[in-house]
Design a protein around this motif. Structure first.
Motif, short mmCIF file in Angstrom:
data_model
loop_
_atom_site.label_atom_id
_atom_site.label_comp_id
_atom_site.label_asym_id
_atom_site.label_seq_id
_atom_site.Cartn_x
_atom_site.Cartn_y
_atom_site.Cartn_z
N GLY A 9 -7.83 22.32 -11.39
CA GLY A 9 -7.35 23.44 -10.59
C GLY A 9 -8.46 24.00 -9.74
N ARG A 10 -8.08 24.67 -8.66
CA ARG A 10 -9.09 25.33 -7.84
C ARG A 10 -8.48 26.59 -7.23
NH1 ARG A 10 -10.18 21.29 -2.68
NH2 ARG A 10 -8.03 20.74 -2.21
N PRO A 11 -9.33 27.51 -6.77
CA PRO A 11 -8.84 28.82 -6.34
C PRO A 11 -8.05 28.81 -5.04
CG PRO A 11 -11.21 28.64 -6.03
CD PRO A 11 -10.80 27.45 -6.82
N ALA A 12 -8.16 27.74 -4.25
CA ALA A 12 -7.39 27.66 -3.00
C ALA A 12 -7.09 26.20 -2.71
CB ALA A 12 -8.18 28.28 -1.85
N GLY A 13 -5.91 25.95 -2.16
CA GLY A 13 -5.54 24.59 -1.81
C GLY A 13 -5.01 23.83 -3.01
N PRO A 14 -4.63 22.57 -2.77
CA PRO A 14 -4.08 21.75 -3.86
C PRO A 14 -5.14 21.42 -4.89
CG PRO A 14 -4.44 20.42 -1.89
CD PRO A 14 -4.69 21.84 -1.49
N ALA A 15 -4.68 21.10 -6.09
CA ALA A 15 -5.60 20.72 -7.17
C ALA A 15 -6.32 19.43 -6.80
CB ALA A 15 -4.82 20.53 -8.46
N ILE A 16 -7.50 19.26 -7.39
CA ILE A 16 -8.28 18.04 -7.22
C ILE A 16 -7.86 17.04 -8.28
CG2 ILE A 16 -10.60 17.06 -7.43
CD1 ILE A 16 -11.68 19.75 -6.40
N LYS A 17 -7.62 15.81 -7.87
CA LYS A 17 -7.29 14.76 -8.82
C LYS A 17 -8.43 13.73 -8.83
CE LYS A 17 -2.27 15.21 -8.82
NZ LYS A 17 -2.22 15.64 -10.23
N VAL A 18 -8.82 13.31 -10.03
CA VAL A 18 -9.94 12.40 -10.20
C VAL A 18 -9.46 11.17 -10.96
CG1 VAL A 18 -12.31 12.15 -11.04
CG2 VAL A 18 -11.45 14.42 -10.40
N GLY A 19 -9.72 10.00 -10.42
CA GLY A 19 -9.31 8.77 -11.09
C GLY A 19 -9.28 7.61 -10.12
N THR A 20 -8.64 6.54 -10.52
CA THR A 20 -8.62 5.30 -9.75
C THR A 20 -7.99 5.51 -8.37
OG1 THR A 20 -8.31 4.13 -11.83
CG2 THR A 20 -7.93 2.89 -9.81
N GLY A 21 -8.71 5.06 -7.34
CA GLY A 21 -8.17 5.11 -5.99
C GLY A 21 -8.15 6.49 -5.36
N LEU A 22 -8.71 7.48 -6.02
CA LEU A 22 -8.73 8.85 -5.52
C LEU A 22 -10.11 9.18 -4.94
CD1 LEU A 22 -6.79 10.41 -8.51
CD2 LEU A 22 -5.95 10.21 -6.16
N PRO A 23 -10.21 10.21 -4.12
CA PRO A 23 -11.52 10.56 -3.56
C PRO A 23 -12.56 10.75 -4.65
CG PRO A 23 -9.78 11.79 -2.45
CD PRO A 23 -9.13 11.09 -3.61
N LEU A 24 -13.77 10.32 -4.34
CA LEU A 24 -14.88 10.48 -5.28
C LEU A 24 -15.14 11.96 -5.52
CD1 LEU A 24 -16.99 8.49 -6.66
CD2 LEU A 24 -18.59 9.33 -4.94
N LEU A 25 -15.29 12.32 -6.79
CA LEU A 25 -15.63 13.69 -7.15
C LEU A 25 -17.14 13.86 -7.17
CD1 LEU A 25 -14.90 16.53 -8.33
CD2 LEU A 25 -15.10 15.47 -10.61
N LEU A 26 -17.63 14.94 -6.58
CA LEU A 26 -19.03 15.30 -6.69
C LEU A 26 -19.15 16.64 -7.41
CD1 LEU A 26 -22.02 14.71 -6.03
CD2 LEU A 26 -21.71 16.11 -3.98
N ILE A 27 -19.83 16.63 -8.55
CA ILE A 27 -20.18 17.86 -9.27
C ILE A 27 -21.65 18.10 -8.99
CG2 ILE A 27 -20.37 18.96 -11.53
CD1 ILE A 27 -18.16 17.08 -12.52
N ALA A 28 -21.98 19.21 -8.33
CA ALA A 28 -23.37 19.38 -7.89
C ALA A 28 -23.73 20.85 -7.78
CB ALA A 28 -23.60 18.69 -6.54
N GLY A 29 -25.01 21.12 -8.06
CA GLY A 29 -25.56 22.46 -7.95
C GLY A 29 -26.89 22.51 -8.65
N PRO A 30 -27.53 23.67 -8.67
CA PRO A 30 -28.80 23.79 -9.38
C PRO A 30 -28.60 23.66 -10.89
CG PRO A 30 -28.04 25.94 -8.67
CD PRO A 30 -27.10 24.94 -8.08
N CYS A 31 -29.62 23.19 -11.59
CA CYS A 31 -29.51 23.02 -13.04
C CYS A 31 -29.07 24.31 -13.71
CB CYS A 31 -30.86 22.56 -13.59
SG CYS A 31 -30.91 22.49 -15.40
N VAL A 32 -29.71 25.41 -13.35
CA VAL A 32 -29.45 26.70 -13.99
C VAL A 32 -29.29 27.76 -12.91
CG1 VAL A 32 -31.91 27.26 -14.20
CG2 VAL A 32 -30.27 28.26 -15.82
N LEU A 33 -28.53 28.79 -13.19
CA LEU A 33 -28.40 29.90 -12.26
C LEU A 33 -29.72 30.66 -12.18
CD1 LEU A 33 -24.87 31.26 -13.23
CD2 LEU A 33 -25.51 30.33 -10.99
#
Length: 283
Positions: A9-33
């Motif tokens: 789920g996400r706060p705006a727009g359609p949900a993100i789907k992760v799996g075969t044939g779907l757009p690559l997911l990138l999880i990224a940010g600084p290690c710690v706040l």
């Protein structure tokens, strides 16, 4: 290999789907706040890059790093302040957020803010933690411990599914190779996809040298890009990367973080490789 998609789920727009044939997911940010300002800078830049390149994006930063090498190491702002920062980034910047939990007392508060709950590698076998996380029905990003074989991760996955949550992503972050060193076995990516889980390659922790800098971990940043390219060619469903505007002065995991100014070039290579892979697989 066909993977049942995980829905984020996400706060705006359609949900993100992760799996075969779907757009690559990138999880990224600084290690710690480190600060809200820095977190927003990274999240905003990554949002723009991922939108340009057709990647799905989730912002990651830890509110508490409970497994730092030394007692004096910076851990983060803590549960309540950290979740407040992540909540504001989520709502105001309209980006999904993920952070890691370390014990069952954090699960309820975390689930009220986070779109994905991350289980750290050191805790991947903690039954009570996995069971509590599964009760939230949120997608779970489960990191494979450095000490666990890829085929043994099926038991950890079943602990979550046994609690009623089928939304599990597995994260490969390397295996212990002697002291203060990790190595990635690319076979593990396909092995873990065999549990009907999207598999994420943790490109930055995989080049970490645990405890390799004495009172903190070292890293080999120069290997992030080539190993990422190899993992994408092997057919992963997403990438995890720690990104910082000034890695050499980051509060945590600087030696194995990517400079914010360098990330676009690396991701452009990734996108081209994935497009070539689609030509071979038809996905």
């Amino acid at each position: 290999m066909k993977i049942t998609p995980v829905t984020i789920g996400r706060p705006a727009g359609p949900a993100i789907k992760v799996g075969t044939g779907l757009p690559l997911l990138l999880i990224a940010g600084p290690c710690v706040l480190e600060s809200e300002e820095l977190a927003r800078r990274v999240a905003g830049t990554m949002q723009e890059i991922c939108s340009d390149l057709g990647l799905s994006y989730v912002f990651k930063a830890s509110f508490d790093k409970a497994n730092r090498t030394a007692i004096s190491s910076y851990r983060g702002p803590g549960l309540h302040e950290g979740l407040a920062i992540l909540g504001r980034i989520r709502e105001e910047m309209k980006v999904p957020v993920v952070s890691d939990i370390h014990d069952t007392s954090q699960v309820k508060a975390a689930s009220e803010v986070l779109d994905i709950i991350q289980i750290p590698a050191f805790l991947c076998r903690q039954t009570d933690l996995l069971a509590a996380a599964s009760k939230t029905a949120k997608p779970i990003s489960l990191k494979k411990g450095q000490f666990v074989s890829p085929w043994d991760m099926e038991h950890a996955v079943n602990k979550i599914r046994g609690g009623g949550d089928s939304q599990v992503m597995l994260v490969e972050r390397g295996a212990s190779f002697g002291y203060n060193n990790l190595v990635v076995d690319m076979r593990s990516l396909q092995v873990m996809q065999g549990f009907d889980c999207p598999v994420i390659y943790d490109a930055t922790h995989s080049v970490q040298l645990p405890g390799g800098a004495g009172s903190s971990s070292g890293g080999q940043r120069e290997f992030i890009a080539p190993l990422s390219r190899a993992a994408v060619a092997a057919g992963i469903d997403g990438l995890f990367m720690e990104v910082h505007p000034d890695p050499d002065n980051a509060f945590c995991d600087g030696p194995n973080s990517i400079a914010l100014n360098d990330i676009r070039g690396i991701l452009e290579q990734i996108v081209r490789i994935r497009a070539c892979l689609a030509d071979f697989t038809g996905q």
